[in-house]
Scaffold this motif. Structure first.
Motif, PDB file in Angstrom:
ATOM      1  N   TYR A 135      80.260 112.449 -21.227  1.00  0.00           N
ATOM      2  CA  TYR A 135      80.612 111.064 -21.561  1.00  0.00           C
ATOM      3  C   TYR A 135      80.098 110.711 -22.955  1.00  0.00           C
ATOM      4  CZ  TYR A 135      81.204 106.020 -20.948  1.00  0.00           C
ATOM      5  OH  TYR A 135      81.582 104.713 -21.084  1.00  0.00           O
TER       6      TYR A 135
ATOM      7  N   CYS B 202      81.223 101.578  -8.850  1.00  0.00           N
ATOM      8  CA  CYS B 202      81.130 102.695  -9.790  1.00  0.00           C
ATOM      9  C   CYS B 202      79.695 103.203  -9.807  1.00  0.00           C
ATOM     10  CB  CYS B 202      81.583 102.284 -11.176  1.00  0.00           C
ATOM     11  SG  CYS B 202      80.536 101.055 -11.969  1.00  0.00           S
TER      12      CYS B 202
ATOM     13  N   ASP C 178      76.495 100.870 -16.259  1.00  0.00           N
ATOM     14  CA  ASP C 178      77.565 101.542 -15.539  1.00  0.00           C
ATOM     15  C   ASP C 178      78.237 102.544 -16.465  1.00  0.00           C
ATOM     16  OD1 ASP C 178      78.798  99.671 -17.201  1.00  0.00           O
ATOM     17  OD2 ASP C 178      80.435  99.319 -15.830  1.00  0.00           O
TER      18      ASP C 178
ATOM     19  N   SER D  95      81.981 105.257 -16.622  1.00  0.00           N
ATOM     20  CA  SER D  95      83.254 105.644 -16.038  1.00  0.00           C
ATOM     21  C   SER D  95      83.378 107.156 -15.963  1.00  0.00           C
ATOM     22  CB  SER D  95      84.402 105.069 -16.877  1.00  0.00           C
ATOM     23  OG  SER D  95      85.629 105.630 -16.467  1.00  0.00           O
TER      24      SER D  95
ATOM     25  N   ARG E  15      86.718 108.109 -17.545  1.00  0.00           N
ATOM     26  CA  ARG E  15      86.715 108.255 -19.009  1.00  0.00           C
ATOM     27  C   ARG E  15      86.058 109.561 -19.425  1.00  0.00           C
ATOM     28  NH1 ARG E  15      83.915 104.454 -23.680  1.00  0.00           N
ATOM     29  NH2 ARG E  15      84.819 105.604 -25.415  1.00  0.00           N
TER      30      ARG E  15
END
Length: 107
Positions: free
Chosen positions: A52, A85, A97, A99, A102
Motif C-alpha cells: 500500500y 474495513c 483505516d 483499503s 487499493r
C-alpha cells in the motif's frame, strides 16, 4: 492477461481477483471492533501495508508510520457511506483505516 499479486512476506496469488477474495474473506472472519488475532493474518496485513505504502503518490502519508502494533476491523465512514474495513494501530497510539482493494489493485 492475469496479473499476479506478490507481497513482501512471500505470499503470492496468481490473480488480483484471488488476492481480493483472500482479504475479503479475512475481513469477514472478524467482528467489527475485533483485533486481528491470527499471526498469519497479521503478517499478511503488514505485508499488504508495505505494498500500500509503495503505491502512494508523492506527499501522501504512509500507513505504516512509526510502526505497527496490531490491526482491527472497524467501521469507516465518509461522504455518505459506511463500510467495515481494516484499521492499522501504530506503536505511537495512532490509528488509520486502509483499503486492501487499493493496495492490491494499484500495486
Amino acid at each position: 492477461m492475469a496479473k499476479p499479486v506478490t507481497l513482501s512476506n512471500g505470499r503470492v496469488w496468481s490473480t488480483r481477483s484471488a488476492a481480493l477474495k483472500f482479504f475479503k474473506d479475512m475481513l469477514a472472519r472478524y467482528e467489527v471492533g475485533e483485533t486481528v488475532g491470527l499471526p498469519g493474518d497479521h503478517a499478511d496485513l503488514l505485508a499488504l501495508l508495505v505494498r500500500y505504502d509503495a503505491v502512494l503518490a508523492p506527499g501522501e502519508q504512509g500507513k505504516i508510520g512509526v510502526g505497527v502494533s496490531h490491526f482491527s476491523k472497524q467501521w469507516a465512514s465518509a461522504e455518505g457511506y459506511s463500510t467495515a474495513c481494516f484499521y492499522v494501530h501504530r506503536t505511537d497510539g495512532t490509528i488509520d483505516d486502509f483499503s486492501y482493494v487499493r493496495a492490491i489493485n494499484e500495486g
